[in-house]
Design an enzyme around this catalytic site. Sequence first.
Site, PDB file in Angstrom:
ATOM      1  N   LYS A  60       0.819  -1.207   0.000  1.00 32.13           N
ATOM      2  CA  LYS A  60       0.000   0.000   0.000  1.00 32.13           C
ATOM      3  C   LYS A  60       0.861   1.269   0.000  1.00 32.13           C
ATOM      4  O   LYS A  60       0.410   2.328  -0.423  1.00 32.13           O
ATOM      5  CB  LYS A  60      -0.911   0.035   1.236  1.00 32.13           C
ATOM      6  CG  LYS A  60      -1.738  -1.216   1.489  1.00 32.13           C
ATOM      7  CD  LYS A  60      -2.934  -1.293   0.599  1.00 32.13           C
ATOM      8  CE  LYS A  60      -4.031  -2.260   1.033  1.00 32.13           C
ATOM      9  NZ  LYS A  60      -3.699  -3.653   1.268  1.00 32.13           N
TER      10      LYS A  60
HETATM   11  C1  LIG Z   1      -4.325  -4.802   0.773  1.00 31.92           C
HETATM   12  C2  LIG Z   1      -3.499  -6.026   0.668  1.00 31.92           C
HETATM   13  C3  LIG Z   1      -3.808  -7.033  -0.263  1.00 31.92           C
HETATM   14  C4  LIG Z   1      -5.023  -6.960  -1.140  1.00 31.92           C
HETATM   15  O1  LIG Z   1      -4.955  -5.938  -2.110  1.00 31.92           O
HETATM   16  P1  LIG Z   1      -6.302  -5.413  -2.790  1.00 31.92           P
HETATM   17  O2  LIG Z   1      -5.877  -4.267  -3.622  1.00 31.92           O
HETATM   18  O3  LIG Z   1      -7.210  -5.013  -1.670  1.00 31.92           O
HETATM   19  O4  LIG Z   1      -6.843  -6.544  -3.579  1.00 31.92           O
HETATM   20  C5  LIG Z   1      -2.966  -8.116  -0.349  1.00 31.92           C
HETATM   21  N1  LIG Z   1      -1.883  -8.235   0.460  1.00 31.92           N
HETATM   22  C6  LIG Z   1      -1.565  -7.298   1.365  1.00 31.92           C
HETATM   23  C7  LIG Z   1      -0.382  -7.508   2.228  1.00 31.92           C
HETATM   24  C8  LIG Z   1      -2.343  -6.158   1.490  1.00 31.92           C
HETATM   25  O5  LIG Z   1      -2.012  -5.230   2.393  1.00 31.92           O
END
Ligand SMILES: *Cc1c(COP(=O)(O)O)cnc(C)c1O
Length: 493
Positions: free
Chosen positions: A107
């Site tokens: 993120k």
């Molecule tokens: C948010 C997240 C995901 C999922 O990503 P999306 O964009 O919500 O599909 C997968 N792995 C981790 C570690 C995340 O923080």
Amino acid sequence: MLYQSTRGGAPADGCEAVLRGIAPDGGLYVDAALAKRPFPWDVVLCLPPLSMAARIMSHLLPDFDGMDELLRKAWPERFDSPAITPLAVAGDHRVLELFHGPTCAFKDVALSVLPLLMTKAREKRGGAGQTLILTATSGDTGKAALEGFCNVDGTGIVVFFPDGGVSPVQRLQMVTQTGENVRVCAVSGNFDDCQNGVKKAFAALNESGEPAHHGIALSSANSINIGRLAPQTVYYFLAYRQLMDRDEIAPGDKVDFVVPTGNFGDILAGYQAKLMGLPVGRLVCASNANRVLTDFFETGVYDRRREFMRTASPSMDILISSNLERLLYLVSNGADAFVSACMHALSRNGSYTVPEEVMARIRKDFAAGCCSEEECSETIGRVWREDHYLADPHTAVALKVTDEWKASGQAAKAVVTLSTASPFKFPAAVLAAAGGSVSGDEFADMEALSALSGRPVPSALSGLREKPVRFADVIAPDEIGDYVHEIIRKGGV
Ligand SMILES: *Cc1c(COP(=O)(O)O)cnc(C)c1O
């Protein structure tokens, strides 16, 4: 106006879409013409990485200028790898590591950019008042957003996380957050309760006009914000380029991407890359035991009426994958009435069904697989023993699905698995799966993991132990609206 709402309401330009987060009709903003607007992807692939990134971002968000400078501010200093998202080799696997930013989860790639986009958009709009960011998190968005927005002028941020639904390290990362403009609150429910509560608060508050009255504009840092998706599209190109540089592919060869998926934002960013011309074969959606998407791709029925499972990959513990709404809109050529009907059926009855001809179009570009808790732990252990690579549980879900995808005989020659979190963020689960003995203390487990792997514990995680806890609020899901209302009444965070 480049951005349409998936539910047919008024379109918006890029600044407005970024500032709003969600469209007033409850829909998500989509660039419906993305596949038609020419993009010289083959030329762009030959540029230095940051210039490449700036060209991609400028194409996705054309009403923002100075993208080069913006990205130089966002990434190089905050990421501990010059490649930003390095492509690691783990035996036969090619693993795109997206966790080299300040909070050790993918993120960070987008949330180090979004506050800068919002600041620019606010300036263009005259810059008065405060933008209040409301964010629901399944664990990683919250911390990355807090870190990105911390002490950014003219913004405040409130994060809601499911009480007991995030890992101990994830919780500590959030409740120890510093900064004058931040607030963190636990919710006695799961992620979907948090997300629904925030969406409802948005709708009710916007309708009441109360925020505007106090000089506050509400926005979102969740992947429903197009400003989140654009930076994530960049690393699909960065991965492709790294494969080219290593002579593993020739320009034009198709590459498949396997994506550990929750809210469907990361994988949708990959679809944007494909629509822009990048030679992407299939996007493979990897789910954990909450396999609502796997079932959807198989049957065409999206059905959230099932038990919500808490797994070792909490950031994917989601039954309502918001960004799927964007895909439905794009593959149905902007059939907003159809998309609205699906979303209303989902909120009213808990399910919707997509016609077979639309599913056939989706299956040309997407495939799906899932991974149980046992398989996840088994995969961490096996990849560690055989390839000497430590995968976090989210990445392990995707590695298991990658193996199945390759074995199916349908895979492109090159397959890239996205790695979304550092293994040190989930020390107990990873240590146990890799054959170490778990101590009951997360920080001791981090050290043990470090000793086992010879890799240092990221300082952002080891330093958490000393940090004071600043936030202890716990509320019920239906109190989210009042909680936000109270903050607004006081004039912001
Ligand atoms: C948010 C997240 C995901 C999922 O990503 P999306 O964009 O919500 O599909 C997968 N792995 C981790 C570690 C995340 O923080």
